[in-house]
Design a protein around this motif. Sequence first.
Motif, PDB file in Angstrom:
ATOM      1  N   ASN A 136      -1.924 -14.181   2.536  1.00  0.00           N
ATOM      2  CA  ASN A 136      -2.411 -13.996   3.901  1.00  0.00           C
ATOM      3  C   ASN A 136      -3.899 -14.291   4.086  1.00  0.00           C
ATOM      4  O   ASN A 136      -4.370 -14.404   5.218  1.00  0.00           O
ATOM      5  N   GLY A 137      -4.658 -14.363   2.981  1.00  0.00           N
ATOM      6  CA  GLY A 137      -6.078 -14.672   3.099  1.00  0.00           C
ATOM      7  C   GLY A 137      -6.962 -13.481   3.390  1.00  0.00           C
ATOM      8  O   GLY A 137      -8.159 -13.622   3.601  1.00  0.00           O
ATOM      9  N   TYR A 138      -6.395 -12.270   3.432  1.00  0.00           N
ATOM     10  CA  TYR A 138      -7.186 -11.045   3.617  1.00  0.00           C
ATOM     11  C   TYR A 138      -6.474  -9.893   2.907  1.00  0.00           C
ATOM     12  O   TYR A 138      -5.278  -9.963   2.627  1.00  0.00           O
ATOM     13  N   GLU A 139      -7.223  -8.831   2.611  1.00  0.00           N
ATOM     14  CA  GLU A 139      -6.654  -7.712   1.872  1.00  0.00           C
ATOM     15  C   GLU A 139      -5.836  -6.806   2.788  1.00  0.00           C
ATOM     16  O   GLU A 139      -6.170  -6.632   3.966  1.00  0.00           O
ATOM     17  N   PRO A 140      -4.773  -6.191   2.263  1.00  0.00           N
ATOM     18  CA  PRO A 140      -3.936  -5.312   3.080  1.00  0.00           C
ATOM     19  C   PRO A 140      -4.594  -3.958   3.317  1.00  0.00           C
ATOM     20  O   PRO A 140      -5.456  -3.522   2.538  1.00  0.00           O
ATOM     21  N   LEU A 141      -4.212  -3.288   4.378  1.00  0.00           N
ATOM     22  CA  LEU A 141      -4.660  -1.924   4.636  1.00  0.00           C
ATOM     23  C   LEU A 141      -3.915  -0.972   3.708  1.00  0.00           C
ATOM     24  O   LEU A 141      -2.825  -1.281   3.224  1.00  0.00           O
ATOM     25  N   ASN A 142      -4.501   0.202   3.484  1.00  0.00           N
ATOM     26  CA  ASN A 142      -3.838   1.199   2.646  1.00  0.00           C
ATOM     27  C   ASN A 142      -2.472   1.583   3.213  1.00  0.00           C
ATOM     28  O   ASN A 142      -1.525   1.828   2.461  1.00  0.00           O
ATOM     29  N   SER A 143      -2.366   1.635   4.530  1.00  0.00           N
ATOM     30  CA  SER A 143      -1.094   1.993   5.151  1.00  0.00           C
ATOM     31  C   SER A 143      -0.014   0.950   4.843  1.00  0.00           C
ATOM     32  O   SER A 143       1.154   1.289   4.629  1.00  0.00           O
ATOM     33  N   GLN A 144      -0.419  -0.328   4.792  1.00  0.00           N
ATOM     34  CA  GLN A 144       0.533  -1.397   4.459  1.00  0.00           C
ATOM     35  C   GLN A 144       0.976  -1.294   3.002  1.00  0.00           C
ATOM     36  O   GLN A 144       2.147  -1.487   2.685  1.00  0.00           O
ATOM     37  N   ILE A 145       0.010  -1.000   2.122  1.00  0.00           N
ATOM     38  CA  ILE A 145       0.331  -0.855   0.695  1.00  0.00           C
ATOM     39  C   ILE A 145       1.291   0.312   0.500  1.00  0.00           C
ATOM     40  O   ILE A 145       2.291   0.203  -0.218  1.00  0.00           O
ATOM     41  N   ALA A 146       0.985   1.446   1.143  1.00  0.00           N
ATOM     42  CA  ALA A 146       1.812   2.646   0.994  1.00  0.00           C
ATOM     43  C   ALA A 146       3.240   2.392   1.459  1.00  0.00           C
ATOM     44  O   ALA A 146       4.205   2.781   0.795  1.00  0.00           O
ATOM     45  N   GLU A 147       3.377   1.717   2.599  1.00  0.00           N
ATOM     46  CA  GLU A 147       4.711   1.435   3.139  1.00  0.00           C
ATOM     47  C   GLU A 147       5.488   0.477   2.238  1.00  0.00           C
ATOM     48  O   GLU A 147       6.675   0.690   1.975  1.00  0.00           O
ATOM     49  N   SER A 148       4.812  -0.550   1.735  1.00  0.00           N
ATOM     50  CA  SER A 148       5.495  -1.546   0.896  1.00  0.00           C
ATOM     51  C   SER A 148       5.920  -0.976  -0.454  1.00  0.00           C
ATOM     52  O   SER A 148       6.977  -1.335  -0.977  1.00  0.00           O
ATOM     53  N   LEU A 149       5.085  -0.088  -1.028  1.00  0.00           N
ATOM     54  CA  LEU A 149       5.390   0.472  -2.345  1.00  0.00           C
ATOM     55  C   LEU A 149       6.140   1.797  -2.264  1.00  0.00           C
ATOM     56  O   LEU A 149       6.552   2.337  -3.287  1.00  0.00           O
ATOM     57  N   GLY A 150       6.288   2.321  -1.035  1.00  0.00           N
ATOM     58  CA  GLY A 150       7.023   3.571  -0.866  1.00  0.00           C
ATOM     59  C   GLY A 150       6.306   4.777  -1.436  1.00  0.00           C
ATOM     60  O   GLY A 150       6.929   5.643  -2.065  1.00  0.00           O
ATOM     61  N   ILE A 151       4.994   4.836  -1.253  1.00  0.00           N
ATOM     62  CA  ILE A 151       4.205   5.952  -1.770  1.00  0.00           C
ATOM     63  C   ILE A 151       3.367   6.557  -0.649  1.00  0.00           C
ATOM     64  O   ILE A 151       3.197   5.960   0.412  1.00  0.00           O
ATOM     65  N   GLU A 152       2.833   7.788  -0.910  1.00  0.00           N
ATOM     66  CA  GLU A 152       1.940   8.400   0.057  1.00  0.00           C
ATOM     67  C   GLU A 152       0.602   7.684   0.013  1.00  0.00           C
ATOM     68  O   GLU A 152       0.154   7.251  -1.046  1.00  0.00           O
ATOM     69  N   GLU A 153      -0.053   7.586   1.161  1.00  0.00           N
ATOM     70  CA  GLU A 153      -1.293   6.818   1.255  1.00  0.00           C
ATOM     71  C   GLU A 153      -2.397   7.381   0.359  1.00  0.00           C
ATOM     72  O   GLU A 153      -3.181   6.637  -0.220  1.00  0.00           O
ATOM     73  N   TYR A 154      -2.454   8.722   0.224  1.00  0.00           N
ATOM     74  CA  TYR A 154      -3.530   9.316  -0.570  1.00  0.00           C
ATOM     75  C   TYR A 154      -3.444   8.928  -2.041  1.00  0.00           C
ATOM     76  O   TYR A 154      -4.445   8.946  -2.763  1.00  0.00           O
ATOM     77  N   LYS A 155      -2.243   8.556  -2.521  1.00  0.00           N
ATOM     78  CA  LYS A 155      -2.082   8.200  -3.924  1.00  0.00           C
ATOM     79  C   LYS A 155      -2.759   6.877  -4.274  1.00  0.00           C
ATOM     80  O   LYS A 155      -3.041   6.615  -5.448  1.00  0.00           O
TER      81      LYS A 155
END
Length: 258
Positions: A136-155
């Motif tokens: 995509n040419g830019y870094e993902p938001l923490n919320s996107q990472i959490a949703e894609s990996l199925g984890i809580e954002e704080y982790k």
Amino acid sequence: MAKYKVDITGVNTSNIKVLKSEETIELFKRYQSGDLQAKEALINGNLKLVLSILKRFNNSKYNLDDLFQVGVIGLIKAIDNFDLSYNLKLSTYACPLIVGEIKRYIRDNTSVRVSRSVKDLAYQILKYKDEFLLKNGYEPLNSQIAESLGIEEYKISYALDSLREPMSIFEPIYNDGGDTIYLLDQLADKKEKNKDQDMLISMKRALNKLKERERNILMERFIIGKTQMEIAERLGISQAQVSRLEKSAMNSVRRLIK
């Protein structure tokens, strides 16, 4: 400008050839046809890219010769996997791979030992960020990472922080011409546990009396675990401003619970 030069043992960095775009394309065509000498030319013609990336690690305690070799491994991986159909410059494709290779080397050689599961999660996060950035040419938001990996954002912050090199709590990390911000300013004191129920109630009341912006900053810093830089990016302000707001909020809380 000499102080920014990266010195590598056995390599005359001032005489390294830099390939032109046309030369790079021609060499890739030859390499993809099986010409291994073309691959060697591609590597040698992009060593300055590795050196430019090493500048950001110049203050590291790690040997630059070692980091250079590791960076070259990242460059080779980029050359092996690059395709002219990507419509990208090789440098654009190779930079994240070179940086990732160097950071992995530093993480794997840290003196601090962390849980295997936490380390594995950190690697999953970094792999996802690298793949997302390349696509995509830019870094993902923490919320996107959490949703894609199925984890809580704080982790996310917890896992990535476990791979950072230890540093002094008195390390200066920012200065905008005014007060210097030290690492200590960004740390929560978790040694003292609030066992007094009245104190907890007083703190909750104090938080509710804060302005919404200050309350949100404290919640994100000390509950979710975000860094001042992450909060600054979300709010569109500087890290120094976040630091001042955080200190102001903390002072307000102290006054309100007295």
